[in-house]
Design an enzyme around this catalytic site. Structure first.
Site, mmCIF file in Angstrom:
data_model
loop_
_atom_site.group_PDB
_atom_site.id
_atom_site.type_symbol
_atom_site.label_atom_id
_atom_site.label_comp_id
_atom_site.label_asym_id
_atom_site.label_seq_id
_atom_site.Cartn_x
_atom_site.Cartn_y
_atom_site.Cartn_z
ATOM 1 N N GLU A 1 -4.393 3.744 6.316
ATOM 2 C CA GLU A 1 -4.068 3.509 4.906
ATOM 3 C C GLU A 1 -4.383 4.728 4.032
ATOM 4 O OE1 GLU A 1 -5.302 -0.409 2.958
ATOM 5 O OE2 GLU A 1 -6.174 1.047 1.588
ATOM 6 N N SER B 1 -10.446 -0.359 3.403
ATOM 7 C CA SER B 1 -9.695 -0.640 4.637
ATOM 8 C C SER B 1 -9.140 0.670 5.175
ATOM 9 C CB SER B 1 -8.515 -1.566 4.360
ATOM 10 O OG SER B 1 -8.957 -2.813 3.907
ATOM 11 N N ARG C 1 0.830 -1.222 0.000
ATOM 12 C CA ARG C 1 0.000 0.000 0.000
ATOM 13 C C ARG C 1 0.860 1.267 0.000
ATOM 14 N NH1 ARG C 1 -2.980 -3.604 -0.656
ATOM 15 N NH2 ARG C 1 -5.108 -3.853 0.103
HETATM 16 N N1 EPU Z 1 -11.126 -10.331 10.346
HETATM 17 C C1 EPU Z 1 -11.833 -10.381 11.520
HETATM 18 N N2 EPU Z 1 -12.862 -9.501 11.694
HETATM 19 C C2 EPU Z 1 -13.200 -8.608 10.784
HETATM 20 C C3 EPU Z 1 -12.485 -8.549 9.577
HETATM 21 C C4 EPU Z 1 -11.445 -9.430 9.384
HETATM 22 O O1 EPU Z 1 -11.553 -11.177 12.402
HETATM 23 O O2 EPU Z 1 -14.153 -7.834 11.040
HETATM 24 C C5 EPU Z 1 -10.001 -11.263 10.156
HETATM 25 C C6 EPU Z 1 -10.416 -12.635 9.686
HETATM 26 O O3 EPU Z 1 -9.578 -13.564 10.324
HETATM 27 C C7 EPU Z 1 -10.075 -12.626 8.206
HETATM 28 C C8 EPU Z 1 -8.854 -11.728 8.203
HETATM 29 O O4 EPU Z 1 -9.113 -10.753 9.199
HETATM 30 O O5 EPU Z 1 -9.776 -13.901 7.728
HETATM 31 C C9 EPU Z 1 -8.576 -11.062 6.876
HETATM 32 O O6 EPU Z 1 -9.731 -10.355 6.442
HETATM 33 P P1 EPU Z 1 -9.987 -10.064 4.882
HETATM 34 O O7 EPU Z 1 -9.816 -11.312 4.112
HETATM 35 O O8 EPU Z 1 -11.256 -9.329 4.739
HETATM 36 O O9 EPU Z 1 -8.777 -9.152 4.480
HETATM 37 P P2 EPU Z 1 -8.152 -7.894 5.163
HETATM 38 O O10 EPU Z 1 -6.755 -8.274 5.564
HETATM 39 O O11 EPU Z 1 -9.013 -7.312 6.206
HETATM 40 C C10 EPU Z 1 -7.059 -7.038 2.955
HETATM 41 C C11 EPU Z 1 -6.939 -5.731 2.255
HETATM 42 C C12 EPU Z 1 -8.202 -5.440 1.475
HETATM 43 C C13 EPU Z 1 -8.435 -6.560 0.472
HETATM 44 C C14 EPU Z 1 -8.544 -7.875 1.243
HETATM 45 C C15 EPU Z 1 -8.665 -9.065 0.317
HETATM 46 C C16 EPU Z 1 -5.477 -4.337 3.619
HETATM 47 C C17 EPU Z 1 -5.387 -3.192 4.569
HETATM 48 N N3 EPU Z 1 -6.711 -4.656 3.222
HETATM 49 O O12 EPU Z 1 -8.092 -6.878 3.936
HETATM 50 O O13 EPU Z 1 -8.001 -4.238 0.743
HETATM 51 O O14 EPU Z 1 -9.610 -6.358 -0.286
HETATM 52 O O15 EPU Z 1 -7.352 -8.070 2.040
HETATM 53 O O16 EPU Z 1 -7.440 -9.322 -0.276
HETATM 54 O O17 EPU Z 1 -4.449 -4.891 3.229
HETATM 55 C C18 EPU Z 1 -8.261 -1.881 0.913
HETATM 56 O O18 EPU Z 1 -7.029 -1.809 0.904
HETATM 57 O O19 EPU Z 1 -8.986 -0.851 0.964
HETATM 58 C C19 EPU Z 1 -8.886 -3.181 0.886
HETATM 59 C C20 EPU Z 1 -10.207 -3.351 0.978
#
Ligand code: EPU
Length: 343
Positions: free
Chosen positions: A339, A243, A167
């Site tokens: 972010e 995010s 990012r």
């Molecule tokens: N989780 C929770 N509670 C929540 C949300 C997430 O416990 O309310 C935990 C779960 O264990 C889940 C893990 O977090 O398995 C990961 O969640 P998710 O797969 O939704 O991915 P993320 O790490 O929260 C990242 C990117 C997103 C991208 C997704 C999918 C960042 C900051 N965010 O989110 O990017 O769409 O992976 O690849 O790296 C963005 O940058 O705006 C964005 C949406």
């Protein structure tokens, strides 16, 4: 001269829906207009706050009045050529990102499908190196052109020159300096679905795809769209910037200590030996998922998404973010880094 407007309302130009005004709004439709916009900036008082705006989807407007906003609306997309291994495609910075992704897929050029439905523009994609479902845009960028607003030179950046990181890029580290005009993408001719992200693999399996019945690029795009629609708010209905925090990356030793106290902590080893944590998990553990603070709050389906329930200001969002950062730090000793870009 770019199309200009005075005393412009920016509320509808940022996906958070935060109120702010600009004394001058210049819509930039070409490289020539970008040069003219730079000349206009040079006439403004020293230190007058300005902003380069794309789709406004990774932005927190604190609310203070801006002097000049350059809204990049350079359009156009076409194939430049191909080699044995790749197809080279060029697009104007103002093209809508998702529209561009679907257009490449319609042409039969795969490679961007995992990044479907990300809000924003083609020119903003490299600024924060957008990423999702196991792919970062850095992996598909061949080069880009950006106007240096300090010197007036139009410079070409190779992917290496962009200094991409999670990012992050040279453009995000030097806010206000570079106006990206054109981006060139290198799309693979020998395509394989990228399904290393568990949730995407599950979604595709649920749709009947497997190693023996692999999905097409469009199938992968459709699966990503479905996942995003389920988990992320539609900016047209509920304001957000996606995010709000980066997933924190910490030393392996600290991660081991945290795991001893919190065995369920999700963690992902990084190439450099450190561990990436899930900010959404940390925030949810602190009780913030679905919780409101005035007109702001954490999205009910995903704790990492801060939302504007209506009428919030930049200051309200910052107050919520600070509360969340304090709680996560107190409970886990982990610092969350925002972010979006703050203006
Ligand atoms: N989780 C929770 N509670 C929540 C949300 C997430 O416990 O309310 C935990 C779960 O264990 C889940 C893990 O977090 O398995 C990961 O969640 P998710 O797969 O939704 O991915 P993320 O790490 O929260 C990242 C990117 C997103 C991208 C997704 C999918 C960042 C900051 N965010 O989110 O990017 O769409 O992976 O690849 O790296 C963005 O940058 O705006 C964005 C949406």
């Amino acid at each position: 001269m770019p199309c200009a407007q005075t005393d412009a309302d920016l509320t509808a130009m940022n996906t958070f829906g935060l109120p702010a005004r600009a004394a001058h709004l210049l819509r930039v439709h070409s490289v020539e207009e970008a040069h003219e916009a730079r000349a206009f900036l040079a006439t403004r008082p020293r230190g007058a706050p300005s902003l380069i705006l794309g789709g406004g989807s990774n932005l927190v407007l604190r609310g203070e009045a801006l002097d000049t906003v350059l809204k990049v609306e350079i359009s156009g997309r076409h194939k430049l050529g191909e080699t044995e291994t790749s197809i080279l495609v060029e697009a104007g910075a103002g093209e809508n990102w998702h529209g561009f992704v679907r257009w490449t897929l319609d042409q039969g050029w795969p490679g961007l499908e995992n990044l479907s439905l990300i809000p924003g523009t083609v020119g903003a994609a490299p600024v924060q190196n957008i990423g999702a479902y196991g792919l970062e845009v850095a992996e598909r960028i061949e080069s880009l052109d950006a106007l240096d607003l300090t010197s007036g030179e139009l410079e070409r950046f190779s992917a290496a020159d962009c200094r991409f990181a999670y990012r992050d890029s040279v453009f995000k580290r030097q806010p206000g300096r570079w106006l990206i005009t054109t981006v060139r993408f290198c799309l693979p001719r020998r395509w394989q679905p990228l399904t290393r992200y568990g949730e995407l693999a599950q979604e595709l399996a649920g749709r009947g795809f497997s190693d023996s019945a692999p999905p097409s690029p469009l199938h992968v795009s459709d699966a990503v769209i479905a996942l995003r629609r389920r988990k992320l708010p539609d900016p047209a209905e509920l304001g957000s910037a996606g995010s709000f925090f980066k997933n924190p990356v910490i030393e392996a030793g600290r991660c081991a200590a945290l795991l001893a106290a919190h065995p369920a902590l999700p963690h992902h080893p990084q190439p450099d030996g450190r561990e990436k944590l899930s900010a959404g998990w940390l925030i949810e553990q602190c009780g913030w998922k679905g919780r409101r603070l005035g007109s702001t709050g954490c999205y009910i389906q995903h704790a990492l998404i801060l939302v504007n329930h209506g009428g919030a200001t930049g200051a309200d969002i910052l107050r919520l973010a600070a509360n969340i950062q304090d709680d996560v730090f107190r409970r886990f000793g982990v610092e969350l880094e925002p972010e979006p870009v703050f203006v």
